[in-house]
Design a protein around this motif. Structure first.
Motif, PDB file in Angstrom:
ATOM      1  N   THR A 238      20.194 -17.639  -7.576  1.00 41.78           N
ATOM      2  CA  THR A 238      20.561 -17.227  -8.929  1.00 41.78           C
ATOM      3  C   THR A 238      19.299 -17.039  -9.768  1.00 41.78           C
ATOM      4  OG1 THR A 238      20.673 -19.518  -9.694  1.00 41.78           O
ATOM      5  CG2 THR A 238      22.716 -18.548  -8.815  1.00 41.78           C
ATOM      6  N   MET A 239      19.483 -16.458 -10.943  1.00 41.22           N
ATOM      7  CA  MET A 239      18.356 -16.233 -11.844  1.00 41.22           C
ATOM      8  C   MET A 239      17.703 -17.569 -12.228  1.00 41.22           C
ATOM      9  SD  MET A 239      18.294 -13.797 -15.224  1.00 41.22           S
ATOM     10  CE  MET A 239      19.577 -14.718 -16.069  1.00 41.22           C
ATOM     11  N   GLU A 240      18.522 -18.621 -12.396  1.00 42.54           N
ATOM     12  CA  GLU A 240      17.979 -19.933 -12.758  1.00 42.54           C
ATOM     13  C   GLU A 240      17.168 -20.522 -11.608  1.00 42.54           C
ATOM     14  OE1 GLU A 240      21.254 -18.752 -15.227  1.00 42.54           O
ATOM     15  OE2 GLU A 240      21.226 -19.097 -13.057  1.00 42.54           O
ATOM     16  N   ALA A 241      17.696 -20.425 -10.377  1.00 43.77           N
ATOM     17  CA  ALA A 241      16.980 -20.974  -9.225  1.00 43.77           C
ATOM     18  C   ALA A 241      15.722 -20.173  -8.906  1.00 43.77           C
ATOM     19  CB  ALA A 241      17.902 -21.020  -8.008  1.00 43.77           C
TER      20      ALA A 241
ATOM     21  N   GLU B 293      18.607 -31.328  -9.897  1.00 41.40           N
ATOM     22  CA  GLU B 293      18.601 -30.820 -11.276  1.00 41.40           C
ATOM     23  C   GLU B 293      19.729 -29.807 -11.518  1.00 41.40           C
ATOM     24  OE1 GLU B 293      14.887 -29.623 -12.898  1.00 41.40           O
ATOM     25  OE2 GLU B 293      13.900 -31.527 -12.420  1.00 41.40           O
ATOM     26  N   ASN B 294      20.647 -29.716 -10.564  1.00 40.54           N
ATOM     27  CA  ASN B 294      21.825 -28.855 -10.677  1.00 40.54           C
ATOM     28  C   ASN B 294      21.463 -27.371 -10.757  1.00 40.54           C
ATOM     29  OD1 ASN B 294      24.642 -28.619 -10.676  1.00 40.54           O
ATOM     30  ND2 ASN B 294      24.727 -28.461 -12.913  1.00 40.54           N
ATOM     31  N   ILE B 295      20.378 -26.996 -10.079  1.00 40.75           N
ATOM     32  CA  ILE B 295      20.033 -25.584  -9.928  1.00 40.75           C
ATOM     33  C   ILE B 295      19.760 -25.339  -8.440  1.00 40.75           C
ATOM     34  CG2 ILE B 295      19.224 -24.816 -12.197  1.00 40.75           C
ATOM     35  CD1 ILE B 295      16.470 -25.843 -11.517  1.00 40.75           C
ATOM     36  N   PRO B 296      20.793 -25.510  -7.603  1.00 38.95           N
ATOM     37  CA  PRO B 296      20.560 -25.398  -6.155  1.00 38.95           C
ATOM     38  C   PRO B 296      20.017 -24.027  -5.768  1.00 38.95           C
ATOM     39  CG  PRO B 296      22.916 -25.322  -6.665  1.00 38.95           C
ATOM     40  CD  PRO B 296      22.218 -25.711  -7.928  1.00 38.95           C
ATOM     41  N   PHE B 297      19.059 -24.040  -4.859  1.00 35.75           N
ATOM     42  CA  PHE B 297      18.421 -22.813  -4.394  1.00 35.75           C
ATOM     43  C   PHE B 297      19.058 -22.397  -3.083  1.00 35.75           C
ATOM     44  CE2 PHE B 297      15.535 -20.111  -2.184  1.00 35.75           C
ATOM     45  CZ  PHE B 297      14.809 -19.440  -3.148  1.00 35.75           C
ATOM     46  N   LYS B 298      19.674 -21.211  -3.067  1.00 36.65           N
ATOM     47  CA  LYS B 298      20.260 -20.662  -1.846  1.00 36.65           C
ATOM     48  C   LYS B 298      19.578 -19.342  -1.517  1.00 36.65           C
ATOM     49  CE  LYS B 298      24.903 -22.650  -2.169  1.00 36.65           C
ATOM     50  NZ  LYS B 298      26.342 -22.368  -1.946  1.00 36.65           N
TER      51      LYS B 298
ATOM     52  N   PRO C  37       1.400 -28.067   9.022  1.00 44.54           N
ATOM     53  CA  PRO C  37       2.773 -27.542   9.073  1.00 44.54           C
ATOM     54  C   PRO C  37       3.821 -28.589   8.679  1.00 44.54           C
ATOM     55  CG  PRO C  37       1.539 -26.865  11.017  1.00 44.54           C
ATOM     56  CD  PRO C  37       0.702 -27.887  10.320  1.00 44.54           C
ATOM     57  N   GLU C  38       3.639 -29.814   9.160  1.00 45.39           N
ATOM     58  CA  GLU C  38       4.599 -30.875   8.844  1.00 45.39           C
ATOM     59  C   GLU C  38       4.587 -31.194   7.354  1.00 45.39           C
ATOM     60  OE1 GLU C  38       5.352 -35.624   9.852  1.00 45.39           O
ATOM     61  OE2 GLU C  38       3.773 -34.516  10.898  1.00 45.39           O
ATOM     62  N   ASP C  39       3.394 -31.273   6.765  1.00 41.85           N
ATOM     63  CA  ASP C  39       3.298 -31.566   5.331  1.00 41.85           C
ATOM     64  C   ASP C  39       3.944 -30.461   4.508  1.00 41.85           C
ATOM     65  OD1 ASP C  39       1.964 -33.876   5.954  1.00 41.85           O
ATOM     66  OD2 ASP C  39      -0.037 -33.117   5.446  1.00 41.85           O
ATOM     67  N   ALA C  40       3.736 -29.201   4.908  1.00 37.87           N
ATOM     68  CA  ALA C  40       4.342 -28.079   4.186  1.00 37.87           C
ATOM     69  C   ALA C  40       5.868 -28.132   4.279  1.00 37.87           C
ATOM     70  CB  ALA C  40       3.818 -26.758   4.734  1.00 37.87           C
ATOM     71  N   ARG C  41       6.384 -28.473   5.451  1.00 34.97           N
ATOM     72  CA  ARG C  41       7.844 -28.588   5.607  1.00 34.97           C
ATOM     73  C   ARG C  41       8.396 -29.679   4.698  1.00 34.97           C
ATOM     74  NH1 ARG C  41       6.641 -27.180  11.165  1.00 34.97           N
ATOM     75  NH2 ARG C  41       6.356 -29.376  11.709  1.00 34.97           N
ATOM     76  N   HIS C  42       7.693 -30.811   4.612  1.00 35.76           N
ATOM     77  CA  HIS C  42       8.148 -31.894   3.731  1.00 35.76           C
ATOM     78  C   HIS C  42       8.179 -31.437   2.278  1.00 35.76           C
ATOM     79  CE1 HIS C  42       8.711 -35.101   6.548  1.00 35.76           C
ATOM     80  NE2 HIS C  42       7.457 -35.088   6.974  1.00 35.76           N
ATOM     81  N   ILE C  43       7.167 -30.678   1.862  1.00 36.55           N
ATOM     82  CA  ILE C  43       7.107 -30.215   0.476  1.00 36.55           C
ATOM     83  C   ILE C  43       8.286 -29.290   0.171  1.00 36.55           C
ATOM     84  CG2 ILE C  43       5.809 -28.773  -1.131  1.00 36.55           C
ATOM     85  CD1 ILE C  43       3.237 -29.960   0.225  1.00 36.55           C
ATOM     86  N   ILE C  44       8.569 -28.338   1.060  1.00 37.92           N
ATOM     87  CA  ILE C  44       9.703 -27.434   0.826  1.00 37.92           C
ATOM     88  C   ILE C  44      11.010 -28.220   0.769  1.00 37.92           C
ATOM     89  CG2 ILE C  44      11.122 -25.638   1.916  1.00 37.92           C
ATOM     90  CD1 ILE C  44       8.627 -24.126   2.558  1.00 37.92           C
ATOM     91  N   ASN C  45      11.192 -29.176   1.668  1.00 39.55           N
ATOM     92  CA  ASN C  45      12.397 -30.012   1.626  1.00 39.55           C
ATOM     93  C   ASN C  45      12.497 -30.756   0.299  1.00 39.55           C
ATOM     94  OD1 ASN C  45      13.749 -29.519   4.076  1.00 39.55           O
ATOM     95  ND2 ASN C  45      12.395 -30.888   5.203  1.00 39.55           N
ATOM     96  N   ASP C  46      11.365 -31.268  -0.191  1.00 34.25           N
ATOM     97  CA  ASP C  46      11.355 -31.984  -1.474  1.00 34.25           C
ATOM     98  C   ASP C  46      11.720 -31.055  -2.625  1.00 34.25           C
ATOM     99  OD1 ASP C  46      10.627 -34.327  -0.233  1.00 34.25           O
ATOM    100  OD2 ASP C  46       8.504 -34.229  -0.809  1.00 34.25           O
ATOM    101  N   VAL C  47      11.219 -29.820  -2.596  1.00 35.42           N
ATOM    102  CA  VAL C  47      11.541 -28.857  -3.654  1.00 35.42           C
ATOM    103  C   VAL C  47      13.032 -28.519  -3.632  1.00 35.42           C
ATOM    104  CG1 VAL C  47      11.176 -26.487  -4.454  1.00 35.42           C
ATOM    105  CG2 VAL C  47       9.209 -27.883  -3.771  1.00 35.42           C
ATOM    106  N   VAL C  48      13.581 -28.296  -2.447  1.00 35.65           N
ATOM    107  CA  VAL C  48      15.018 -27.999  -2.325  1.00 35.65           C
ATOM    108  C   VAL C  48      15.846 -29.151  -2.878  1.00 35.65           C
ATOM    109  CG1 VAL C  48      16.892 -27.639  -0.669  1.00 35.65           C
ATOM    110  CG2 VAL C  48      14.734 -26.396  -0.394  1.00 35.65           C
TER     111      VAL C  48
END
Length: 435
Positions: free
Chosen positions: A96-99, A265-270, A248-259
């Motif tokens: 969405t525009m918010e995500a 925060e009720n702005i799920p990213f799909k 690679p592992e650290d980057a995967r953890h960061i993306i998981n944390d952002v998701v």
């Protein structure tokens, strides 16, 4: 029933997405900003127009009775299109525009990382006045990156020691951005190897793709002005030979944390989340988080994707993404053919493509061109992408170079991308940085 999938976008990345949709057995409907000959050929029906004209796209989606929609370019995600389609009951596998603020506002991204103590954040300052800019530089003597907070197509960020030769130039550019946008973001400059990690996500679950490196500088040896991307590489082990083992592992953890943070925060990213990271002596740092496939890095990973792409889109929309996607374990090298002078003063012309190129093991993607599959008219942007797949990066690079002789006309390409000598320099530089 055969799915009817609407794709928005007309570049090389979208050509790769269109082919993934067709491989899944779906019917393709497209909204394109120019008459991309490959996307036109693949589409059941297409609309040519402004890709940000969300009202016309909504009408086209409804009149075409599409089942699901996927957005390619980032500027479209800044419009209400996805929100409006969802309200009309049309499935969408893009944020969405918010995500999408995770990309459309660099300030939102940095603040989100800060609020949730997500690793990899960089020291940054938001300046809303010229006095704040001057005060920052009076106190800070480090090299910095000056960034507009919004979308820049990979060309708006300027870094001290690269595009900015002095603190005075950095101050002037920061004030220029501030006067235009009302705010400017100033970040510590990071030194290391950049890499891209892309992931499918349904708002809670993620499925990761192979790591890719993009080459934004226009000229060989990583010199010249920044561009949208001159080419990209990936390797057989889903990492890259000059990255640290943990990167690679650290980057995967960061993306998981952002998701997770966005969900909390009720702005799920799909959709597809794409992290641009830097492997530094102090660990992996976040350069940007983006809300769509990268270009050109998305072409690399889509060329390797073995899983059903359209099925993945439905899983993203429904919140039922499960398991990792399957990718070929091969190296890829992509090189963009661009008009002479691209990045500064492009001189677009016409290109002829020898049909014999189709007998090669390389793949040819069409970007900012019009015309036919064999005779294209260039624009001022990237024209064609040639991708090779092999057991190692240098072999894939040689495959691309061999295919270039089938493209006739005046153009420029960075031939050093993926070359053995260029890779060895990167590996040696990374080794020195760690010692």
């Amino acid at each position: 029933m055969v799915s009817r999938v609407l794709l928005i976008g007309s570049g090389g990345r979208e050509d790769a997405i269109a082919r993934a949709i067709k491989r899944s057995g779906a019917k393709l409907f497209s909204v394109i900003g120019h008459e991309n000959p490959s996307i036109k050929r693949l589409s059941e029906k297409y609309l040519i127009g402004d890709e940000k004209d969300y009202k016309s796209i909504e009408d086209f989606a409804l009149s075409s009775s599409v089942d699901i929609v996927f957005v390619g370019p980032d500027p479209v995600l800044e419009t209400p299109l996805v929100n409006n389609l969802l309200k009309r009951g049309i499935a969408v596998a893009s944020p969405t525009m918010e995500a999408a603020q995770i990309e459309t506002s660099k300030m939102f991204m940095r603040d989100l990382l800060t609020r949730h103590s997500i690793p990899g954040n960089i020291n940054y300052k938001k300046c809303f006045s010229e006095q704040e800019v001057k005060d920052f530089f009076d106190k800070n003597k480090k090299d910095v990156a000056v960034k507009p907070i919004g979308l820049t197509g990979g060309k708006g960020v300027k870094v001290m020691g690269e595009q900015l030769k002095s603190q005075g130039e950095a101050i002037n550019y920061a004030i220029e951005v501030l006067q235009r946008d009302g705010v400017v973001l100033i970040e510590d400059r990071m030194i290391g190897e950049e890499f891209s990690l892309q992931a499918f996500t349904d708002g809670k679950n993620t499925s990761f793709m192979p790591i890719v490196q993009d080459y934004k500088r226009a000229f060989e040896g990583d010199t010249g002005p920044n561009t949208g991307g001159m080419g990209s590489i990936s390797d057989v082990n889903f990492s890259l030979p000059f990255l640290s083992k943990k990167a690679p592992e650290d980057a995967r953890h960061i993306i998981n944390d952002v998701v997770r943070a966005m969900y909390d925060e009720n702005i799920p990213f799909k959709g597809v989340m794409y992290g641009q990271f830097m492997d530094t002596p102090d660990g992996v740092k976040v350069i940007e988080i983006n809300a769509r496939f990268a270009d050109p890095e998305g072409i690399n990973v889509l060329s390797l994707l073995k899983s059903d792409f359209v099925e993945t889109l439905y899983q993203i929309y429904s919140g039922e993404l499960n398991g990792e996607r399957l990718f070929e374990d091969r190296a890829t090298v992509l090189k963009y053919i661009v008009p002479p002078g691209y990045g500064q003063a492009p001189l677009p012309g016409d290109l002829h493509i020898d049909p014999e190129i189709e007998k090669l093991d390389t793949e040819l993607y069409y970007a900012a061109v019009s015309g036919t599959l064999y005779d294209v008219k260039m624009s001022s942007s990237r024209s064609l992408a040639i991708l090779g797949k092999a057991d190692n990066i240098p072999e894939a690079s040689e495959m691309v170079d061999s295919a270039l002789k089938y493209v006739h006309g005046s153009y420029y390409v960075r031939r050093d991308i993926g070359k053995k000598e260029f890779l060895e320099k990167k590996i040696m530089a990374a080794s020195r940085a760690k010692s």
